[in-house]
Enzyme design. Structure first.
Site, PDB file in Angstrom:
ATOM      1  N   GLY A 149       0.858  -1.178  -0.024  1.00 50.71           N
ATOM      2  CA  GLY A 149      -0.012   0.103  -0.024  1.00 50.71           C
ATOM      3  C   GLY A 149       0.806   1.292  -0.038  1.00 50.71           C
ATOM      4  O   GLY A 149       1.859   1.183   0.480  1.00 50.71           O
ATOM      5  N   CYS A 150       0.273   2.330  -0.186  1.00 45.92           N
ATOM      6  CA  CYS A 150       1.068   3.662  -0.467  1.00 45.92           C
ATOM      7  C   CYS A 150       1.455   4.067   0.935  1.00 45.92           C
ATOM      8  O   CYS A 150       2.655   4.532   0.983  1.00 45.92           O
ATOM      9  CB  CYS A 150      -0.106   4.774  -1.142  1.00 45.92           C
ATOM     10  SG  CYS A 150      -1.561   4.914  -0.509  1.00 45.92           S
ATOM     11  N   TYR A 151       0.393   4.160   2.050  1.00 49.91           N
ATOM     12  CA  TYR A 151       1.061   4.667   3.225  1.00 49.91           C
ATOM     13  C   TYR A 151       2.074   3.547   3.783  1.00 49.91           C
ATOM     14  O   TYR A 151       2.867   4.296   4.256  1.00 49.91           O
ATOM     15  CB  TYR A 151      -0.243   4.573   4.276  1.00 49.91           C
ATOM     16  CG  TYR A 151      -1.312   5.898   4.195  1.00 49.91           C
ATOM     17  CD1 TYR A 151      -0.624   7.122   4.195  1.00 49.91           C
ATOM     18  CD2 TYR A 151      -2.542   5.674   3.758  1.00 49.91           C
ATOM     19  CE1 TYR A 151      -1.493   8.338   4.029  1.00 49.91           C
ATOM     20  CE2 TYR A 151      -3.272   6.990   3.683  1.00 49.91           C
ATOM     21  CZ  TYR A 151      -2.953   7.981   3.719  1.00 49.91           C
ATOM     22  OH  TYR A 151      -3.638   9.282   3.769  1.00 49.91           O
ATOM     23  N   THR A 153       4.142   1.949   2.319  1.00 54.58           N
ATOM     24  CA  THR A 153       5.576   2.106   1.814  1.00 54.58           C
ATOM     25  C   THR A 153       6.542   3.347   2.247  1.00 54.58           C
ATOM     26  O   THR A 153       7.520   3.070   2.660  1.00 54.58           O
ATOM     27  CB  THR A 153       5.354   2.393   0.130  1.00 54.58           C
ATOM     28  OG1 THR A 153       4.767   1.183  -0.610  1.00 54.58           O
ATOM     29  CG2 THR A 153       6.581   2.704  -0.463  1.00 54.58           C
TER      30      THR A 153
END
Length: 346
Positions: A149-151, A153
């Site tokens: 996921g982006c968060y 990462t």
């Protein structure tokens, strides 16, 4: 040439994959699927791709598409990747899932947080969590890559050296993250309307965001002990970008120079993670459109806390760029292929 297809090519993550792969010298795009735009020219949906892509959106005929592909990117909402991944494994093809279905070691955790039954338990042993900076060697031989996921990462890259080298007390971690609106996807929703987002900032998913267990799972592995974090995301009136500010109590009064040395060595061979000079705090604008993560840190001696700031573009290093990075690893290509691009500025 690597034959690649994208299942779900007309969301924001999908078009970012198309943008990056259209410029990849080793890739041929075979199929771009879309339920909403079937049979339409891709450039009618995204005119920015005019001159770079000449394909129509197709129906999701999974067996046929996989049969014609070497790798399939799945850019679908959570809960929809398992049938595609199962067919790809059956045909001996590679899968990179940009959703949450293959990020978790424990199906019960996934089902508890995502409120969806996971029907692909037998596939989990074939899947690897796809953060190259911590799992590169395992990714090389994976059948399925669960793209992070982006968060997570931004947060894991910010904390990995500190936890791996035991610089902080694991159960003291507090994370404050801020994201652009594109993270909510292209679908119509009240919370992402211009009038709702403009000149506004708000916390959401407080004490309940679905990325929390993913963050805890991977940070626990780095720390070598099960840990729990406080994580609060916020929505910002901008299109792209994530900034995570992370706090943790330091051990043994370690000096800031020592911490910086650990981070510098940890990331010295990483092409996309950059520790900035002392005092230069990262801006989301500096990584806009790039696969880079920029970091900086300091120690607040009044509170004995390490403070880390980490920025990424949520659609690139937080999604499509990381997926292309994983594909490069899977196929033995230079990891930076099609990704060695600086952030756009201003």
């Amino acid at each position: 040439m690597i034959k690649a297809s994208i299942i779900g090519a007309t969301g924001y993550t999908g078009v970012e994959l198309v943008r990056l792969l259209a410029g990849h010298r080793e890739v041929e795009l075979v199929a771009l699927t879309s339920q909403s735009y079937e049979a339409e020219d891709y450039t009618a949906v995204y005119p920015n791709m005019t001159g770079y892509i000449n394909k129509k959106c197709t129906a999701q005929d999974v067996p046929e598409i996989i049969g014609a592909s070497d790798v399939v990117f799945i850019a679908l909402p959570h809960g929809h990747a398992v049938p595609v991944a199962a067919e790809a494994v059956k045909q001996g093809k590679k899968v990179i899932d940009l959703g949450a279905d293959f990020r978790f070691d424990d199906l019960k955790v996934y089902e508890e947080w995502y409120k969806v039954e996971h029907t692909g338990g037998s596939l989990l042993s074939r899947a690897v969590y796809g953060l190259p900076e911590i799992n590169r060697e395992r990714i090389k031989n994976a059948a399925i890559v669960g793209n992070p996921g982006c968060y997570p990462t931004s947060i894991i890259l910010g904390l990995a050296p500190a936890l791996k080298h035991g610089l902080v007390v694991p159960d003291t971690i507090i994370i404050d993250s801020k994201s652009g609106v594109s993270g909510a996807g292209r679908k119509l929703a009240l919370g992402s309307h211009y009038a709702e987002v403009n000149e506004n900032i708000n916390a959401y998913g407080v004490a309940s965001h679905r990325h929390t267990p993913e963050i805890e799972q991977e940070l626990s592995k780095l720390a070598g002990t099960k840990l729990t974090v406080s994580f609060t995301p916020h929505l910002m009136p901008m299109t792209r970008g994530i900034l995570s500010t992370i706090y943790a109590t330091v051990k043994d009064n370690i000096a800031l120079d020592e911490v910086r040395e650990v981070y510098s060595k940890y990331y010295t061979e990483e092409p996309f993670v950059h520790l900035l000079p002392p005092g230069q705090w990262p801006h989301t604008k500096w990584v806009y459109g790039s696969n880079n993560c920029q970091l900086n840190l300091t120690i607040d001696r009044r509170t004995n806390r390490l403070i880390i700031c980490s920025v990424i573009d949520n659609l690139v290093k937080g999604a499509a760029g990381q997926a292309v990075q994983n594909m490069n690893i899977l196929f033995g290509l230079p990891e930076t292929t099609a990704l060695r691009i600086p952030g756009m500025y201003p």
